[in-house]
Write a protein that holds these residues in place. Structure first.
Motif, PDB file in Angstrom:
ATOM      1  N   ASP A   1       0.835  -1.204   0.000  1.00 31.32           N
ATOM      2  CA  ASP A   1       0.000   0.000   0.000  1.00 31.32           C
ATOM      3  C   ASP A   1       0.869   1.254   0.000  1.00 31.32           C
ATOM      4  OD1 ASP A   1      -2.269  -1.563   0.047  1.00 31.32           O
ATOM      5  OD2 ASP A   1      -2.617  -1.333   2.203  1.00 31.32           O
ATOM      6  N   ASN A   2       1.919   1.239   0.809  1.00 33.76           N
ATOM      7  CA  ASN A   2       2.804   2.401   0.909  1.00 33.76           C
ATOM      8  C   ASN A   2       3.590   2.650  -0.371  1.00 33.76           C
ATOM      9  OD1 ASN A   2       2.011   2.868   3.562  1.00 33.76           O
ATOM     10  ND2 ASN A   2       3.663   1.641   4.431  1.00 33.76           N
ATOM     11  N   ILE A   3       3.851   1.587  -1.127  1.00 28.54           N
ATOM     12  CA  ILE A   3       4.548   1.731  -2.413  1.00 28.54           C
ATOM     13  C   ILE A   3       3.615   2.316  -3.472  1.00 28.54           C
ATOM     14  CG2 ILE A   3       5.616   0.401  -4.297  1.00 28.54           C
ATOM     15  CD1 ILE A   3       7.433   0.737  -1.927  1.00 28.54           C
ATOM     16  N   GLY A   4       2.306   2.126  -3.284  1.00 31.34           N
ATOM     17  CA  GLY A   4       1.329   2.623  -4.235  1.00 31.34           C
ATOM     18  C   GLY A   4       0.663   1.536  -5.060  1.00 31.34           C
ATOM     19  N   CYS A   5       0.939   0.263  -4.733  1.00 33.06           N
ATOM     20  CA  CYS A   5       0.287  -0.835  -5.445  1.00 33.06           C
ATOM     21  C   CYS A   5      -1.148  -0.982  -4.941  1.00 33.06           C
ATOM     22  CB  CYS A   5       1.053  -2.143  -5.215  1.00 33.06           C
ATOM     23  SG  CYS A   5       2.752  -2.114  -5.800  1.00 33.06           S
ATOM     24  N   LYS A   6      -2.097  -1.076  -5.849  1.00 30.33           N
ATOM     25  CA  LYS A   6      -3.517  -1.105  -5.479  1.00 30.33           C
ATOM     26  C   LYS A   6      -4.124  -2.511  -5.532  1.00 30.33           C
ATOM     27  CE  LYS A   6      -3.556   3.414  -5.207  1.00 30.33           C
ATOM     28  NZ  LYS A   6      -3.619   4.092  -3.893  1.00 30.33           N
ATOM     29  N   ASN A   7      -3.631  -3.337  -6.428  1.00 27.91           N
ATOM     30  CA  ASN A   7      -4.260  -4.626  -6.695  1.00 27.91           C
ATOM     31  C   ASN A   7      -3.468  -5.740  -5.999  1.00 27.91           C
ATOM     32  OD1 ASN A   7      -5.974  -6.515  -7.745  1.00 27.91           O
ATOM     33  ND2 ASN A   7      -5.305  -6.282  -9.865  1.00 27.91           N
ATOM     34  N   VAL A   8      -3.588  -5.797  -4.675  1.00 29.74           N
ATOM     35  CA  VAL A   8      -2.768  -6.690  -3.853  1.00 29.74           C
ATOM     36  C   VAL A   8      -3.659  -7.659  -3.086  1.00 29.74           C
ATOM     37  CG1 VAL A   8      -1.008  -6.826  -2.042  1.00 29.74           C
ATOM     38  CG2 VAL A   8      -1.050  -4.860  -3.598  1.00 29.74           C
ATOM     39  N   GLN A   9      -3.292  -8.924  -3.104  1.00 26.31           N
ATOM     40  CA  GLN A   9      -4.015  -9.958  -2.363  1.00 26.31           C
ATOM     41  C   GLN A   9      -3.058 -10.583  -1.359  1.00 26.31           C
ATOM     42  OE1 GLN A   9      -7.540 -11.309  -3.220  1.00 26.31           O
ATOM     43  NE2 GLN A   9      -7.071 -11.555  -1.050  1.00 26.31           N
ATOM     44  N   ALA A  10      -3.286 -10.344  -0.061  1.00 23.36           N
ATOM     45  CA  ALA A  10      -2.466 -10.929   1.005  1.00 23.36           C
ATOM     46  C   ALA A  10      -3.147 -12.206   1.496  1.00 23.36           C
ATOM     47  CB  ALA A  10      -2.285  -9.940   2.147  1.00 23.36           C
ATOM     48  N   MET A  11      -2.392 -13.300   1.572  1.00 17.95           N
ATOM     49  CA  MET A  11      -2.977 -14.608   1.842  1.00 17.95           C
ATOM     50  C   MET A  11      -2.156 -15.391   2.858  1.00 17.95           C
ATOM     51  SD  MET A  11      -3.644 -15.338  -2.215  1.00 17.95           S
ATOM     52  CE  MET A  11      -4.240 -17.025  -2.064  1.00 17.95           C
ATOM     53  N   THR A  12      -2.815 -16.297   3.564  1.00 18.14           N
ATOM     54  CA  THR A  12      -2.131 -17.212   4.459  1.00 18.14           C
ATOM     55  C   THR A  12      -2.047 -18.585   3.812  1.00 18.14           C
ATOM     56  OG1 THR A  12      -1.965 -17.966   6.754  1.00 18.14           O
ATOM     57  CG2 THR A  12      -4.161 -18.017   5.743  1.00 18.14           C
ATOM     58  N   TRP A  13      -1.334 -19.507   4.443  1.00 17.19           N
ATOM     59  CA  TRP A  13      -1.123 -20.826   3.856  1.00 17.19           C
ATOM     60  C   TRP A  13      -2.443 -21.539   3.576  1.00 17.19           C
ATOM     61  CZ3 TRP A  13       3.132 -22.729   7.784  1.00 17.19           C
ATOM     62  CH2 TRP A  13       4.295 -21.966   7.584  1.00 17.19           C
ATOM     63  N   TRP A  14      -2.530 -22.112   2.401  1.00 17.36           N
ATOM     64  CA  TRP A  14      -3.648 -22.923   1.902  1.00 17.36           C
ATOM     65  C   TRP A  14      -4.846 -22.092   1.464  1.00 17.36           C
ATOM     66  CZ3 TRP A  14      -1.266 -27.133   0.890  1.00 17.36           C
ATOM     67  CH2 TRP A  14      -0.310 -27.649   1.774  1.00 17.36           C
TER      68      TRP A  14
END
Length: 344
Positions: free
Chosen positions: A170-183
């Motif tokens: 977010d701080n870099i300016g990327c908008k289309n980011v999906q943060a995920m956990t294992w599996w």
């Protein structure tokens, strides 16, 4: 986004704001031993002159026209260097841990310097649909490269990252980011194909500063299309979870598995596989064909710069496997892998 159905699969531990490896194969090396290695034992891996490197570890000329379109069948992998690859199949183009900078460190003039340059720049890349990030160490998550990719592709580029890394992007300016956990799984529709991205485990750790150790998760990745299945090992020590990955998502048409940065072994065995263990991962995840990554680019550890591919060949021979089941590529070299099995 949805979680896989199997509830028995190994999950990360999260205690007091930090992630922990859940396997008994993980142990932090003693601080005294790590300090002795950094201060007294660490060497430069005998990197020769550029003239010799141009012969022993050449940079290949890339066919940029070919890269404009993913192959009609098979998985094309182009090795950019270290853990950075361009992977194309089933209509999609994906980057793994993209690092195009000359150094990997907190500042552009500090940190390990590439002894082999990137064979391609961000400006010369084909259209990229997605990026997978294994963890936030500087040799896998490079701020300059992320900014350049975001500047060129913007919101059309999907970033898949382990949990805890969302705010950094977010701080870099990327908008289309999906943060995920294992599996966890997430689907991306590209050129009429539904591609599944699954965040899978690895045995490693994370940090970018002095006080953030293990506050973000680390991972490997599975990318599954209608015809082909690809596994990215990221950065990892060996543990039992790769059999789980193979049972859950295998077999794979192709995989990119780390083979370097493994000496001294008593310091690094928990966090970096050696070539023998890399071959075991290849077998555990049920990969039909694999390439070795995480070598030949940055001086990080003590082995000779050409030792990983040599030891890989010996490991295959020792385990009575075909030599073409698990190979290395030259920087800038691309190869297409098909579904015909090479597993012995």
């Amino acid at each position: 986004m949805e979680e896989t159905k199997a509830s028995h699969l190994t999950k990360p531990r999260f205690e007091n704001g930090r992630y922990e490896n859940p396997w008994d194969t993980w142990i932090w090396p003693p601080v005294s031993r790590m300090l002795r290695w950094f201060l007294l034992d660490k060497n430069n891996s005998s990197i020769p002159s550029e003239r010799i490197l141009n012969t022993s570890l050449p940079i290949m000329e890339i066919n940029h026209e070919e890269l404009k379109t993913p192959p009609s069948t098979g998985v094309r992998i182009l090795w950019i260097g270290h853990a950075s690859t361009l992977v194309q199949f089933d209509g999609i183009s994906v980057l793994t841990d993209p690092v195009f900078s000359d150094r990997c460190g907190l500042y552009s003039k500090f940190g390990p310097k590439r002894y082999r340059p990137s064979p391609i720049t961000v400006d010369l890349l084909p259209k990229i649909d997605a990026v997978v990030i294994s963890h936030n160490h500087y040799d896998h998550l490079d701020q300059s490269s992320v900014r350049d990719l975001n500047g060129r592709f913007g919101d059309n580029l999907k970033w898949f990252v382990p949990k805890g890394n969302q705010s950094w992007f977010d701080n870099i300016g990327c908008k289309n980011v999906q943060a995920m956990t294992w599996w966890e799984e997430s689907k991306l529709s590209v050129n009429g194909n539904d591609i599944t991205f699954a965040c899978t485990p690895g045995q490693h750790w994370s940090n970018r500063g002095l006080f953030d150790r293990c506050k973000t998760l680390w991972s490997s990745w599975v990318i599954k299309g209608p015809s082909h299945n690809f596994f990215f090992g990221g950065d990892t020590g060996y543990c039992s979870v790769f059999k789980e990955i193979g049972e859950t998502y295998g077999p794979f048409t192709a995989a990119a598995i780390p083979i370097g940065a493994y000496l001294p072994r008593d310091c690094l065995y928990c966090q970096h596989v050696d070539p023998d263990e890399a071959v075991q991962i290849h077998k555990d995840v049920k990969s039909r064909s694999s390439i070795g990554i995480h070598w030949g680019t940055f001086i990080l550890t003590n082995e000779h710069y050409l030792d990983p591919p040599l030891r890989l060949k010996q490991a295959l021979k020792t385990q009575e496997m075909k030599e073409d089941a698990f190979i290395t590529l030259r920087h800038g070299e691309a190869k297409i892998f098909y579904n015909e099995s090479t597993i012995d």
